[in-house]
Design a protein around this motif. Structure first.
Motif, PDB file in Angstrom:
ATOM      1  N   LYS A   1       0.833  -1.210   0.000  1.00 54.88           N
ATOM      2  CA  LYS A   1       0.000   0.000   0.000  1.00 54.88           C
ATOM      3  C   LYS A   1       0.873   1.268   0.000  1.00 54.88           C
ATOM      4  O   LYS A   1       0.650   2.205  -0.766  1.00 54.88           O
ATOM      5  N   VAL A   2       1.903   1.276   0.844  1.00 53.04           N
ATOM      6  CA  VAL A   2       2.796   2.445   0.949  1.00 53.04           C
ATOM      7  C   VAL A   2       3.539   2.671  -0.375  1.00 53.04           C
ATOM      8  O   VAL A   2       3.663   3.809  -0.850  1.00 53.04           O
ATOM      9  N   MET A   3       4.034   1.587  -0.976  1.00 56.82           N
ATOM     10  CA  MET A   3       4.802   1.718  -2.219  1.00 56.82           C
ATOM     11  C   MET A   3       3.958   2.276  -3.351  1.00 56.82           C
ATOM     12  O   MET A   3       4.434   3.077  -4.162  1.00 56.82           O
ATOM     13  N   ARG A   4       2.689   1.875  -3.389  1.00 54.63           N
ATOM     14  CA  ARG A   4       1.790   2.403  -4.420  1.00 54.63           C
ATOM     15  C   ARG A   4       1.505   3.886  -4.172  1.00 54.63           C
ATOM     16  O   ARG A   4       1.517   4.698  -5.101  1.00 54.63           O
ATOM     17  N   GLU A   5       1.218   4.213  -2.921  1.00 54.87           N
ATOM     18  CA  GLU A   5       0.884   5.607  -2.587  1.00 54.87           C
ATOM     19  C   GLU A   5       2.052   6.550  -2.838  1.00 54.87           C
ATOM     20  O   GLU A   5       1.878   7.672  -3.297  1.00 54.87           O
ATOM     21  N   GLN A   6       3.266   6.070  -2.539  1.00 48.77           N
ATOM     22  CA  GLN A   6       4.439   6.943  -2.643  1.00 48.77           C
ATOM     23  C   GLN A   6       5.269   6.689  -3.906  1.00 48.77           C
ATOM     24  O   GLN A   6       6.353   7.253  -4.070  1.00 48.77           O
ATOM     25  N   HIS A   7       4.753   5.816  -4.785  1.00 50.13           N
ATOM     26  CA  HIS A   7       5.411   5.518  -6.074  1.00 50.13           C
ATOM     27  C   HIS A   7       6.859   5.057  -5.876  1.00 50.13           C
ATOM     28  O   HIS A   7       7.767   5.483  -6.584  1.00 50.13           O
ATOM     29  N   ILE A   8       7.056   4.184  -4.885  1.00 53.28           N
ATOM     30  CA  ILE A   8       8.395   3.628  -4.626  1.00 53.28           C
ATOM     31  C   ILE A   8       8.539   2.350  -5.457  1.00 53.28           C
ATOM     32  O   ILE A   8       7.749   1.416  -5.315  1.00 53.28           O
TER      33      ILE A   8
ATOM     34  N   GLU B   1       4.222  -5.096 -11.430  1.00 50.99           N
ATOM     35  CA  GLU B   1       3.657  -3.749 -11.357  1.00 50.99           C
ATOM     36  C   GLU B   1       4.442  -2.855 -10.401  1.00 50.99           C
ATOM     37  O   GLU B   1       4.754  -1.701 -10.722  1.00 50.99           O
ATOM     38  N   LEU B   2       4.769  -3.374  -9.215  1.00 48.65           N
ATOM     39  CA  LEU B   2       5.533  -2.567  -8.264  1.00 48.65           C
ATOM     40  C   LEU B   2       6.943  -2.275  -8.773  1.00 48.65           C
ATOM     41  O   LEU B   2       7.552  -1.273  -8.396  1.00 48.65           O
ATOM     42  N   SER B   3       7.465  -3.162  -9.621  1.00 52.19           N
ATOM     43  CA  SER B   3       8.787  -2.923 -10.222  1.00 52.19           C
ATOM     44  C   SER B   3       8.723  -1.912 -11.357  1.00 52.19           C
ATOM     45  O   SER B   3       9.758  -1.511 -11.890  1.00 52.19           O
TER      46      SER B   3
ATOM     47  N   LEU C   1       9.791  -1.306  -6.637  1.00 50.79           N
ATOM     48  CA  LEU C   1      10.276  -2.488  -5.922  1.00 50.79           C
ATOM     49  C   LEU C   1      11.783  -2.616  -6.118  1.00 50.79           C
ATOM     50  O   LEU C   1      12.308  -2.341  -7.203  1.00 50.79           O
ATOM     51  N   PHE C   2      12.480  -3.064  -5.077  1.00 48.63           N
ATOM     52  CA  PHE C   2      13.941  -3.027  -5.070  1.00 48.63           C
ATOM     53  C   PHE C   2      14.516  -4.366  -4.614  1.00 48.63           C
ATOM     54  O   PHE C   2      13.835  -5.185  -3.984  1.00 48.63           O
ATOM     55  N   ALA C   3      15.798  -4.558  -4.925  1.00 48.29           N
ATOM     56  CA  ALA C   3      16.503  -5.777  -4.509  1.00 48.29           C
ATOM     57  C   ALA C   3      17.069  -5.587  -3.109  1.00 48.29           C
ATOM     58  O   ALA C   3      17.435  -4.480  -2.718  1.00 48.29           O
ATOM     59  N   LEU C   4      17.161  -6.675  -2.359  1.00 48.05           N
ATOM     60  CA  LEU C   4      17.612  -6.575  -0.967  1.00 48.05           C
ATOM     61  C   LEU C   4      19.070  -6.147  -0.837  1.00 48.05           C
ATOM     62  O   LEU C   4      19.414  -5.341   0.019  1.00 48.05           O
ATOM     63  N   GLU C   5      19.935  -6.718  -1.681  1.00 40.31           N
ATOM     64  CA  GLU C   5      21.361  -6.471  -1.499  1.00 40.31           C
ATOM     65  C   GLU C   5      21.727  -5.011  -1.770  1.00 40.31           C
ATOM     66  O   GLU C   5      22.280  -4.328  -0.914  1.00 40.31           O
TER      67      GLU C   5
END
Length: 621
Positions: free
Chosen positions: A83-90, A125-127, A92-96
């Protein structure tokens, strides 16, 4: 210095922030300016489940041994962060590295079970990667799928650029070298995909076309690009001992579902249960050398600090050096605080003796998987287990001090009758009776027999791939018959019965044998809000039914009808070694209730011998 993709404010307000920060023991860090290929390896479920998956650990280790590749990990964000990532347009990222996935060369997604399909769309989509392969540009990563569900890739065909069919240790290096060459020569995305289609085991869905008959069945499935082969052959590692294995697996900061060292002792299974997809896909059975396994165990425990080691395989009892390996582990780690876990064992005298040495008998329960209540049904499914085997094993367990037993069954199997259903309760009661035959002074209080039934799902590349399923209502009706029969049993106070979600089972059945048309249902369900469908708290069957209605697709076409053996199936273009002719023969033997001996008792000519090794060749050497 690494900068986290999420701010402290976000991390402090979401559940389990350690899921997203990386930096775990044994995770691999590289200088991204010094590698040619960046590969994001994804398990499309929550971190704790993804971190428990051995396949990803193997590929992560294998890729990172290459100086020119940096493989990182990514998992599905839980619903709060989603929800936060969609709202703030963040993105998706890799852990390392904490870098956005969209900047990578590859996004590799392991597809372990059907109910993660909407999570795959979430990851895309998040990516900020176009969901459909045909809409991706030169700037987007190559999206590649693998794992057991890739053996019927068709429901997901439009979302992936490539599928890798088989075991990852074989041609991935060839594929990565090819990509590196294409990158150097500035070839286009399409040119790379055409060259990749020539690598054995690689399937490029956009190079194939399906057409359908008026009744909805598949008329034709063919390659429409000259670079694409007519059939795709699964990849198999024949020498599993010398194959790459992670000596320093990544250790999570938070408790994972399988928080232990996993020692894969063999691949494949000799048993031939007719409902079991893994037993067919991973033929032939190949064992790892016991001396190497002893070395692996010592090294991995030292490198991780884990306090438990699990021996992994489809049927551990069939590993020829099991006694030697277990004896070594018991002697080596006695009194050192290391637990030994032995899943997938048949309950016999040796197994019970071993388990009494590695378990707290009073606290632990034993697991039997009769799969069916009656002998007739066990013969239909080729379980190779008699009631005498079950009761003898249970009796030895009770005499050895156990009083808790879990029994796993399946409801809705082909040709199942009401008597077969009732036999689930009666067999459970006979197991309890066996406990009460022990003199009272030797018992540990009351026994507890917990019986669970899942509902049958026919899977591709099994003898039951042609079988019909039941409706959700019918599955529940059958469970009610079993539950009522439990209440009629003499030892009902010692018996407990539960069953799986019938609605999830039906959906799993649609996806397992679906064709390309199912992709639009998955996408529509995702648009309606479906996510984490394998989780009870987030599964929403009403939205799925709405998705079928909105797309005009009837789920019962995929579940309720029995297929003719002459019907063209969506996965028929894939060669797994096991032939369709053998599966047809087993389908007929199932109808006749005839048992097929296991691979060590006699070769049944399944076709897996074409790979030139494994159990098929043991008796000849």
């Amino acid at each position: 210095m690494r900068t986290l993709a999420l701010s402290d404010d976000i991390l402090l307000n979401i559940e389990k922030p350690a899921r997203y920060i990386g930096g775990e023991v044994n995770s691999v860090m590289k200088d991204k300016s010094e590698v040619d290929i960046r590969f994001a390896m994804c398990f499309p479920d929550v971190y704790e489940i993804g971190m428990s998956h051995l396949g990803i650990q193997i590929l992560y280790d294998m890729f990172n041994r290459r100086e020119d590749v940096w493989c990182e990990r990514v998992y599905s964000p839980w619903t709060d962060l989603d929800k936060v990532m969609r709202e703030q347009h963040i993105p998706l990222f890799a852990l390392e590295s904490q870098d956005p996935i969209k900047t990578f060369d590859f996004l590799g997604i392991t597809i372990q079970y059907e109910m993660c399909y909407t999570n795959i769309l979430q990851v895309l989509e998040l990516s900020q990667i176009p969901m459909h392969a045909k809409e991706r540009t030169e700037e987007d990563p190559i999206v590649i799928g693998g794992g057991p569900c890739a053996y019927n890739p068709e429901p997901l065909a439009e979302f992936f650029d490539l599928f890798y069919i088989g075991e990852g240790e074989t041609v991935y290096d060839e594929l990565l070298d090819l990509y590196k060459q294409c990158k150097k020569e500035k070839k286009s995305r399409l040119e790379f995909l055409e060259m990749a289609a020539g690598v054995e085991g690689i399937y490029v869905p956009q190079f194939y076309e399906a057409s359908y008959e008026e009744d909805g069945t598949l008329r034709d499935f063919r390659a429409v690009n000259p670079h694409a082969p007519e059939t795709v052959k699964k990849q198999v590692v024949m020498d599993v001992t010398d194959a790459v294995y992670p000596m320093s697996p990544v250790v999570p900061y938070i408790k994972a579902t399988q928080d232990r060292v996993v020692l894969e002792i063999q691949r494949g299974c000799i048993r031939g249960c007719r409902f079991c997809q893994a037993g067919m896909l991973y033929r032939p059975t190949r064992e790892r050398d016991v001396e190497e396994l002893k070395r692996y165990a010592k090294t991995m425990l030292k490198n991780t600090g884990h306090e438990e080691i699990s021996l992994s395989s489809l049927s551990s009892s069939d590993y020829s050096k099991l006694q030697e390996l277990v004896t070594f582990l018991i002697e080596e780690y006695h009194g050192k605080g290391v637990n030994i876990s032995l899943p997938s064992l048949r309950i016999d005298a040796f197994s019970l003796d071993v388990m009494s040495k590695v378990q707290d008998v009073k606290k632990s329960s034993l697991t039997f998987a009769p799969e069916a209540g009656s002998q007739r049904m066990r013969n239909v499914i080729n379980k190779g287990l008699t009631e005498e085997d079950i009761l003898t094993g249970a009796g030895e367990a009770f005499e050895g001090g156990w009083s808790k037993v879990k029994l796993y069954f399946m409801l809705g199997l082909p040709w199942e009758e009401e008597e077969d259903m009732k036999e689930i309760a009666r067999l459970s009661d006979r197991v309890a009776r066996r406990y009460y035959e022990i003199p009272k002074e030797q018992r540990h209080g009351k026994c507890q027999i917990t019986a669970s039934s899942s509902f049958f799902v026919p899977k591709p590349f099994t003898p039951f791939q042609w079988a019909p399923m039941c409706t959700a209502e019918e599955y529940v009706r059958r469970a009610a018959i079993v539950k009522h029969e439990f209440q009629e049993q003499l030892n009902r106070k010692s018996l407990k019965y539960n069953w799986h979600d019938a609605e999830v089972t039906v959906l799993e059945g649609v996806f397992a044998r679906g064709d390309r048309r199912i992709g639009q249902v998955i996408e529509e369900a995702y648009r309606l809000g479906c996510l984490y469908d394998s989780w009870t708290e987030t599964f929403d069957n009403e939205k799925w039914m709405q998705a079928f209605e909105n797309t005009g697709i009837d789920p019962e076409f995929y579940t309720l009808r029995e297929r003719e053996t002459s019907e063209l199936l969506p996965w028929d273009f894939i060669e797994i070694g096991v032939t369709k002719k053998f599966l047809e023969r087993e389908w007929q033997r199932a109808k006749d209730g005839v048992v097929t001996p296991n691979c060590r008792e006699g070769c049944s000519g399944c076709g897996a011998a074409t790979f030139g090794g494994g159990v098929c060749y043991e008796s000849k050497n």
